[in-house]
Scaffold this motif. Structure first.
Motif, PDB file in Angstrom:
ATOM      1  N   GLU A  40       0.839  -1.186   0.000  1.00 19.33           N
ATOM      2  CA  GLU A  40       0.000   0.000   0.000  1.00 19.33           C
ATOM      3  C   GLU A  40       0.883   1.248   0.000  1.00 19.33           C
ATOM      4  O   GLU A  40       2.017   1.211   0.442  1.00 19.33           O
ATOM      5  CB  GLU A  40      -0.882   0.022   1.262  1.00 19.33           C
ATOM      6  N   VAL A  41       0.342   2.355  -0.478  1.00 21.19           N
ATOM      7  CA  VAL A  41       1.075   3.618  -0.442  1.00 21.19           C
ATOM      8  C   VAL A  41       1.206   4.055   1.008  1.00 21.19           C
ATOM      9  O   VAL A  41       0.207   4.187   1.727  1.00 21.19           O
ATOM     10  CB  VAL A  41       0.359   4.702  -1.269  1.00 21.19           C
ATOM     11  N   SER A  42       2.429   4.269   1.444  1.00 18.69           N
ATOM     12  CA  SER A  42       2.683   4.592   2.852  1.00 18.69           C
ATOM     13  C   SER A  42       2.680   6.099   3.077  1.00 18.69           C
ATOM     14  O   SER A  42       2.715   6.905   2.131  1.00 18.69           O
ATOM     15  CB  SER A  42       4.039   4.022   3.278  1.00 18.69           C
ATOM     16  N   ASN A  43       2.669   6.484   4.343  1.00 18.72           N
ATOM     17  CA  ASN A  43       2.798   7.902   4.684  1.00 18.72           C
ATOM     18  C   ASN A  43       4.097   8.473   4.134  1.00 18.72           C
ATOM     19  O   ASN A  43       4.141   9.618   3.670  1.00 18.72           O
ATOM     20  CB  ASN A  43       2.749   8.079   6.203  1.00 18.72           C
ATOM     21  N   GLU A  44       5.157   7.691   4.190  1.00 15.54           N
ATOM     22  CA  GLU A  44       6.446   8.153   3.653  1.00 15.54           C
ATOM     23  C   GLU A  44       6.341   8.408   2.149  1.00 15.54           C
ATOM     24  O   GLU A  44       6.833   9.429   1.645  1.00 15.54           O
ATOM     25  CB  GLU A  44       7.530   7.122   3.941  1.00 15.54           C
ATOM     26  N   ASP A  45       5.708   7.486   1.418  1.00 12.88           N
ATOM     27  CA  ASP A  45       5.522   7.663  -0.022  1.00 12.88           C
ATOM     28  C   ASP A  45       4.741   8.939  -0.314  1.00 12.88           C
ATOM     29  O   ASP A  45       5.107   9.721  -1.198  1.00 12.88           O
ATOM     30  CB  ASP A  45       4.751   6.476  -0.615  1.00 12.88           C
ATOM     31  N   PHE A  46       3.652   9.126   0.425  1.00 13.35           N
ATOM     32  CA  PHE A  46       2.790  10.276   0.160  1.00 13.35           C
ATOM     33  C   PHE A  46       3.481  11.574   0.543  1.00 13.35           C
ATOM     34  O   PHE A  46       3.297  12.601  -0.120  1.00 13.35           O
ATOM     35  CB  PHE A  46       1.467  10.125   0.916  1.00 13.35           C
ATOM     36  N   GLU A  47       4.291  11.543   1.588  1.00 12.28           N
ATOM     37  CA  GLU A  47       5.025  12.738   1.996  1.00 12.28           C
ATOM     38  C   GLU A  47       6.024  13.162   0.920  1.00 12.28           C
ATOM     39  O   GLU A  47       6.193  14.360   0.653  1.00 12.28           O
ATOM     40  CB  GLU A  47       5.750  12.505   3.320  1.00 12.28           C
ATOM     41  N   ILE A  48       6.684  12.193   0.302  1.00 13.69           N
ATOM     42  CA  ILE A  48       7.608  12.506  -0.801  1.00 13.69           C
ATOM     43  C   ILE A  48       6.854  13.193  -1.933  1.00 13.69           C
ATOM     44  O   ILE A  48       7.321  14.188  -2.507  1.00 13.69           O
ATOM     45  CB  ILE A  48       8.303  11.224  -1.294  1.00 13.69           C
ATOM     46  N   PHE A  49       5.670  12.669  -2.250  1.00 12.79           N
ATOM     47  CA  PHE A  49       4.818  13.263  -3.287  1.00 12.79           C
ATOM     48  C   PHE A  49       4.446  14.698  -2.924  1.00 12.79           C
ATOM     49  O   PHE A  49       4.585  15.624  -3.750  1.00 12.79           O
ATOM     50  CB  PHE A  49       3.575  12.394  -3.465  1.00 12.79           C
ATOM     51  N   VAL A  50       3.984  14.915  -1.716  1.00 11.90           N
ATOM     52  CA  VAL A  50       3.561  16.246  -1.285  1.00 11.90           C
ATOM     53  C   VAL A  50       4.743  17.219  -1.263  1.00 11.90           C
ATOM     54  O   VAL A  50       4.641  18.363  -1.743  1.00 11.90           O
ATOM     55  CB  VAL A  50       2.895  16.178   0.102  1.00 11.90           C
ATOM     56  N   ASN A  51       5.874  16.779  -0.749  1.00 14.23           N
ATOM     57  CA  ASN A  51       7.054  17.652  -0.700  1.00 14.23           C
ATOM     58  C   ASN A  51       7.573  17.990  -2.095  1.00 14.23           C
ATOM     59  O   ASN A  51       8.132  19.063  -2.318  1.00 14.23           O
ATOM     60  CB  ASN A  51       8.160  17.003   0.130  1.00 14.23           C
ATOM     61  N   SER A  52       7.385  17.054  -3.039  1.00  7.78           N
ATOM     62  CA  SER A  52       7.887  17.265  -4.396  1.00  7.78           C
ATOM     63  C   SER A  52       6.983  18.169  -5.219  1.00  7.78           C
ATOM     64  O   SER A  52       7.449  18.861  -6.127  1.00  7.78           O
ATOM     65  CB  SER A  52       8.035  15.915  -5.117  1.00  7.78           C
ATOM     66  N   THR A  53       5.691  18.141  -4.917  1.00 12.02           N
ATOM     67  CA  THR A  53       4.724  18.846  -5.765  1.00 12.02           C
ATOM     68  C   THR A  53       4.012  20.002  -5.077  1.00 12.02           C
ATOM     69  O   THR A  53       3.405  20.844  -5.753  1.00 12.02           O
ATOM     70  CB  THR A  53       3.656  17.870  -6.262  1.00 12.02           C
ATOM     71  N   GLY A  54       4.034  20.034  -3.745  1.00 15.04           N
ATOM     72  CA  GLY A  54       3.264  21.028  -3.020  1.00 15.04           C
ATOM     73  C   GLY A  54       1.782  20.713  -2.983  1.00 15.04           C
ATOM     74  O   GLY A  54       0.958  21.580  -2.646  1.00 15.04           O
ATOM     75  N   TYR A  55       1.424  19.487  -3.310  1.00 18.10           N
ATOM     76  CA  TYR A  55       0.009  19.113  -3.376  1.00 18.10           C
ATOM     77  C   TYR A  55      -0.668  19.251  -2.015  1.00 18.10           C
ATOM     78  O   TYR A  55      -0.097  18.903  -0.978  1.00 18.10           O
ATOM     79  CB  TYR A  55      -0.136  17.676  -3.876  1.00 18.10           C
ATOM     80  N   VAL A  56      -1.894  19.755  -2.034  1.00 12.65           N
ATOM     81  CA  VAL A  56      -2.715  19.880  -0.824  1.00 12.65           C
ATOM     82  C   VAL A  56      -3.942  18.993  -1.009  1.00 12.65           C
ATOM     83  O   VAL A  56      -4.669  19.136  -1.999  1.00 12.65           O
ATOM     84  CB  VAL A  56      -3.140  21.336  -0.586  1.00 12.65           C
ATOM     85  N   THR A  57      -4.175  18.075  -0.084  1.00 15.60           N
ATOM     86  CA  THR A  57      -5.301  17.154  -0.210  1.00 15.60           C
ATOM     87  C   THR A  57      -6.628  17.895  -0.100  1.00 15.60           C
ATOM     88  O   THR A  57      -6.704  18.996   0.449  1.00 15.60           O
ATOM     89  CB  THR A  57      -5.245  16.052   0.856  1.00 15.60           C
ATOM     90  N   GLU A  58      -7.674  17.271  -0.611  1.00 17.18           N
ATOM     91  CA  GLU A  58      -8.974  17.928  -0.654  1.00 17.18           C
ATOM     92  C   GLU A  58      -9.540  18.219   0.728  1.00 17.18           C
ATOM     93  O   GLU A  58     -10.271  19.194   0.908  1.00 17.18           O
ATOM     94  CB  GLU A  58      -9.944  17.082  -1.472  1.00 17.18           C
ATOM     95  N   VAL A  59      -9.217  17.387   1.694  1.00 23.35           N
ATOM     96  CA  VAL A  59      -9.697  17.646   3.051  1.00 23.35           C
ATOM     97  C   VAL A  59      -9.207  19.006   3.540  1.00 23.35           C
ATOM     98  O   VAL A  59      -9.954  19.779   4.134  1.00 23.35           O
ATOM     99  CB  VAL A  59      -9.232  16.531   4.013  1.00 23.35           C
ATOM    100  N   ARG A  60      -7.940  19.302   3.260  1.00 27.83           N
ATOM    101  CA  ARG A  60      -7.376  20.584   3.695  1.00 27.83           C
ATOM    102  C   ARG A  60      -7.789  21.715   2.758  1.00 27.83           C
ATOM    103  O   ARG A  60      -8.141  22.805   3.202  1.00 27.83           O
ATOM    104  CB  ARG A  60      -5.853  20.487   3.757  1.00 27.83           C
ATOM    105  N   ARG A  61      -7.759  21.460   1.460  1.00 31.19           N
ATOM    106  CA  ARG A  61      -8.032  22.508   0.478  1.00 31.19           C
ATOM    107  C   ARG A  61      -9.457  23.015   0.578  1.00 31.19           C
ATOM    108  O   ARG A  61      -9.723  24.204   0.398  1.00 31.19           O
ATOM    109  CB  ARG A  61      -7.745  21.962  -0.917  1.00 31.19           C
ATOM    110  N   ARG A  62     -10.386  22.099   0.883  1.00 27.39           N
ATOM    111  CA  ARG A  62     -11.791  22.467   0.940  1.00 27.39           C
ATOM    112  C   ARG A  62     -12.295  22.591   2.380  1.00 27.39           C
ATOM    113  O   ARG A  62     -13.481  22.765   2.611  1.00 27.39           O
ATOM    114  CB  ARG A  62     -12.619  21.438   0.173  1.00 27.39           C
ATOM    115  N   ASP A  63     -11.372  22.504   3.328  1.00 23.77           N
ATOM    116  CA  ASP A  63     -11.705  22.658   4.753  1.00 23.77           C
ATOM    117  C   ASP A  63     -12.836  21.725   5.162  1.00 23.77           C
ATOM    118  O   ASP A  63     -13.824  22.124   5.782  1.00 23.77           O
ATOM    119  CB  ASP A  63     -12.077  24.106   5.071  1.00 23.77           C
ATOM    120  N   ILE A  64     -12.677  20.473   4.794  1.00 23.33           N
ATOM    121  CA  ILE A  64     -13.679  19.451   5.102  1.00 23.33           C
ATOM    122  C   ILE A  64     -13.321  18.766   6.413  1.00 23.33           C
ATOM    123  O   ILE A  64     -12.152  18.525   6.704  1.00 23.33           O
ATOM    124  CB  ILE A  64     -13.731  18.411   3.968  1.00 23.33           C
TER     125      ILE A  64
END
Length: 282
Positions: A40-64
């Motif tokens: 499964e995609v781990s927290n470490e994997d996803f953190e690399i993605f976020v740090n590389s792209t600046g991506y903000v998940t929908e929960v945070r972006r839409r204040d859900i």
């Protein structure tokens, strides 16, 4: 990634545990060879993605307010599922709310990932979500007419093969498998294709839309194109004392999410997440 050899298998079941989820009928399906992530995609994997792209998940972006299992949260309940409570500030970095963190869970599956978040990760990784048929085929690990990825018994010779809720859901988890929440993505024995945690641990997104009625005709690489619901597979939070874990861990089990929730709705540690795949072109 591991190669999943193409072949024929029996998809679904003629004895669905939850008929309204569209688990039947049993039908013969041919799947082409593809590659699937071993873990499964781990927290470490996803953190690399976020740090590389600046991506903000929908929960945070839409204040859900993401939903968290009630045993860990103190908020107004959700009428349709009182064990899931909305928690402000819960997201993939803070799974149970702003006072929680993933510092000691970097090798656990990433949580609170929406379908659109999953697609963004896939695009970055050069991969894609599996279809429902690909997911079920890979889940079975090459076995036919077996309930679970490893056979017909939930705990062969008393050994735990999956991370699920033990005890009375949702109030008391005895953690007999060693984990009260999620487990590392490398935990428990792999199935016959070498895939870890293909059931249990976290719900998993697939690319299909959820449909209840399926043709019994033989099919090749089927993809649901309904515009009503997405499909997710592999459920974690189930009540083994009632036998629910057995039915929800079947390779044929699936659930749907309303289309109005498709783009953003997420849950807690059952939170949908993913095994990614890559097609093989001739």
């Amino acid at each position: 990634m591991v190669a999943i050899p193409g072949g024929m298998f029996t998809m679904g079941t003629d004895e669905p545990k939850i008929p309204q989820d569209g688990e039947g009928p049993a039908r013969r399906v041919h799947i082409n060879t593809f590659y699937m992530d071993q873990y499964e995609v781990s927290n470490e994997d996803f953190e690399i993605f976020v740090n590389s792209t600046g991506y903000v998940t929908e929960v945070r972006r839409r204040d859900i307010w993401a939903r968290v299992l009630s045993v860990w949260a103190k908020n107004p309940d959700v009428a349709a599922a009182p064990w899931w409570l909305p928690v402000k500030g819960a997201n993939w970095r803070h799974p149970e709310g702003p006072d929680s963190n993933i510092l000691k869970r970097m090798d656990h599956p990433v949580l609170h990932v929406s379908w659109n978040d999953a697609l963004a990760f896939c695009t970055w990784a050069g991969k894609r979500l599996p279809t429902e048929a690909e997911w079920e085929y890979s889940c079975r690990g090459g076995l036919e007419n077996r309930l679970f990825p490893w056979g017909n018994k939930l705990q062969p010779k008393g050994q735990h093969y999956v991370n699920i809720w033990q005890g009375v859901f949702p109030t008391n988890n005895t953690a007999e498998d060693g984990y009260k929440g999620t487990a590392p993505v490398t935990a428990f024995p792999p199935n016959g294709y070498g895939l870890y945690n293909i059931v249990g641990n976290a719900w998993e997104w697939t690319s299909d839309w959820w449909v209840i009625h399926h043709s019994a005709d033989e099919a090749r690489n089927p993809v649901s194109t309904s515009t009503s619901h997405e499909v997710w597979d592999s459920l974690l939070w189930s009540d083994s004392s009632l036998g629910a874990s057995c039915s929800l861990l079947l390779c044929a089990a699936l659930c749907g999410m309303g289309s109005e929730l498709r783009s953003w709705e997420v849950l807690h540690s059952a939170a949908v997440q993913l095994h990614l795949v890559v097609s093989i072109t001739a």
